[in-house]
Design a protein around this motif. Sequence first.
Motif, PDB file in Angstrom:
ATOM      1  N   PRO A  75      -0.425   5.261  -9.303  1.00 33.43           N
ATOM      2  CA  PRO A  75       0.496   5.118  -8.172  1.00 33.43           C
ATOM      3  C   PRO A  75       0.151   3.885  -7.331  1.00 33.43           C
ATOM      4  N   VAL A  76       1.186   3.308  -6.701  1.00 33.27           N
ATOM      5  CA  VAL A  76       1.000   2.164  -5.811  1.00 33.27           C
ATOM      6  C   VAL A  76       1.196   2.640  -4.375  1.00 33.27           C
ATOM      7  N   ASP A  77       0.235   2.298  -3.520  1.00 31.51           N
ATOM      8  CA  ASP A  77       0.357   2.568  -2.091  1.00 31.51           C
ATOM      9  C   ASP A  77       1.048   1.352  -1.474  1.00 31.51           C
ATOM     10  N   ALA A  78       2.305   1.521  -1.058  1.00 30.82           N
ATOM     11  CA  ALA A  78       3.088   0.401  -0.540  1.00 30.82           C
ATOM     12  C   ALA A  78       2.505  -0.159   0.753  1.00 30.82           C
ATOM     13  N   THR A  79       1.842   0.682   1.535  1.00 35.47           N
ATOM     14  CA  THR A  79       1.260   0.238   2.802  1.00 35.47           C
ATOM     15  C   THR A  79       0.088  -0.708   2.589  1.00 35.47           C
ATOM     16  N   THR A  80      -0.838  -0.322   1.720  1.00 31.92           N
ATOM     17  CA  THR A  80      -2.037  -1.132   1.486  1.00 31.92           C
ATOM     18  C   THR A  80      -1.861  -2.107   0.320  1.00 31.92           C
ATOM     19  N   LYS A  81      -0.746  -1.982  -0.413  1.00 36.23           N
ATOM     20  CA  LYS A  81      -0.473  -2.802  -1.606  1.00 36.23           C
ATOM     21  C   LYS A  81      -1.586  -2.651  -2.639  1.00 36.23           C
ATOM     22  N   GLU A  82      -2.058  -1.400  -2.792  1.00 34.08           N
ATOM     23  CA  GLU A  82      -3.104  -1.092  -3.771  1.00 34.08           C
ATOM     24  C   GLU A  82      -2.569  -0.157  -4.846  1.00 34.08           C
ATOM     25  N   LEU A  83      -2.923  -0.469  -6.067  1.00 36.76           N
ATOM     26  CA  LEU A  83      -2.603   0.389  -7.203  1.00 36.76           C
ATOM     27  C   LEU A  83      -3.909   1.071  -7.590  1.00 36.76           C
ATOM     28  N   THR A  84      -3.865   2.384  -7.785  1.00 33.19           N
ATOM     29  CA  THR A  84      -5.066   3.126  -8.167  1.00 33.19           C
ATOM     30  C   THR A  84      -4.863   3.734  -9.549  1.00 33.19           C
TER      31      THR A  84
END
Length: 128
Positions: A75-84
């Motif tokens: 998933p991508v966190d749109a707020t932090t622009k991080e993909l985990t």
Amino acid sequence: LGCGMAFGQVSKTLHQTFFLDGAEKVNINVVAKNIRMEETKGTRILVETKVTISLPNARLLDFVCNSRRYDLAAPVDATTKELTISSKKSNDVIIVKGEECIETLEYVIYMPTNVKFSNNSTIVNSDE
């Protein structure tokens, strides 16, 4: 008579591709015996997962691989622009004829050169 050898193992390599979807950083959160990072061109992340099981049973290996047991989520966190990239769930122990089947996972992750690798919280599992 079916006389199976008690030792031996089989392995298979699986592939998954993830799109960055605007992510600028990537976190890795998996359980593995080994993980290797490689750089690649382009905008996709390719993950090679080598699955080895302790029983010399290719049908069992195909079954557990085809059941999506080793699929990763990203998933991508749109707020932090991080993909985990992480293991989807914890898997139940596989028991065959009273014997525990040991699973070993090794990953090679091909990361685009323009992406920051921010965190590797891989749990190294060296059970052999």
